[in-house]
Design a protein around this motif. Structure first.
Motif, PDB file in Angstrom:
ATOM      1  N   ILE A  28      37.022   2.222  74.541  1.00 25.41           N
ATOM      2  CA  ILE A  28      37.760   3.239  73.277  1.00 25.41           C
ATOM      3  C   ILE A  28      38.709   4.208  73.964  1.00 25.41           C
ATOM      4  O   ILE A  28      39.937   4.235  73.318  1.00 25.41           O
ATOM      5  CB  ILE A  28      36.745   3.869  72.500  1.00 25.41           C
ATOM      6  N   PHE A  45      45.797   4.131  66.672  1.00 22.46           N
ATOM      7  CA  PHE A  45      44.064   4.456  66.601  1.00 22.46           C
ATOM      8  C   PHE A  45      44.045   6.039  66.691  1.00 22.46           C
ATOM      9  O   PHE A  45      43.932   6.449  67.897  1.00 22.46           O
ATOM     10  CB  PHE A  45      43.540   3.688  67.837  1.00 22.46           C
ATOM     11  N   ARG A  50      39.220   6.613  65.186  1.00 22.23           N
ATOM     12  CA  ARG A  50      38.288   6.448  66.183  1.00 22.23           C
ATOM     13  C   ARG A  50      37.121   7.224  65.788  1.00 22.23           C
ATOM     14  O   ARG A  50      35.957   6.586  66.115  1.00 22.23           O
ATOM     15  CB  ARG A  50      38.895   7.599  67.398  1.00 22.23           C
TER      16      ARG A  50
END
Length: 100
Positions: A28, A45, A50
């Motif tokens: 991530i 993102f 997130r």
């Protein structure tokens, strides 16, 4: 890490995709975009995306499910495919600017 870069004569101009799978907490931080199934396109993102992904991951983890993330990025290598320099390059650059 798997890459789909290919070239019949191993020229360094062969562009392709790098696919990386792994633990969400590892991948991530390297993600800068995501593919949206709702809009059928790649989107930034951002913090909201997130948070949504992390919440889903945590929910699945609490339910005893193993969560693995699959990310990709388009990549144009500098070194010729199949060389040691290419291998080193992909190892260093393969986890940057991923799309989840």
């Amino acid at each position: 890490m798997h890459n789909s870069l290919s070239s019949e004569n191993s020229e360094k101009s062969a562009a392709g995709h790098i696919f990386v799978k792994g633990a969400p907490d590892v991948l991530i931080p390297s993600c800068t975009s995501y593919f949206s199934a709702r809009t059928n396109d790649v989107r930034p993102f951002d913090a909201a995306a997130r948070a949504n992904l992390v919440a889903t991951q945590e929910k699945w983890s609490r339910a005893g499910q193993r969560v693995i993330l699959l990310c990709m990025r388009e990549y144009l290598p500098y070194h010729a495919v199949g060389t040691n320099d290419f291998s080193t390059e992909i190892t260093k650059k393969g986890l940057e600017e991923l799309t989840v």
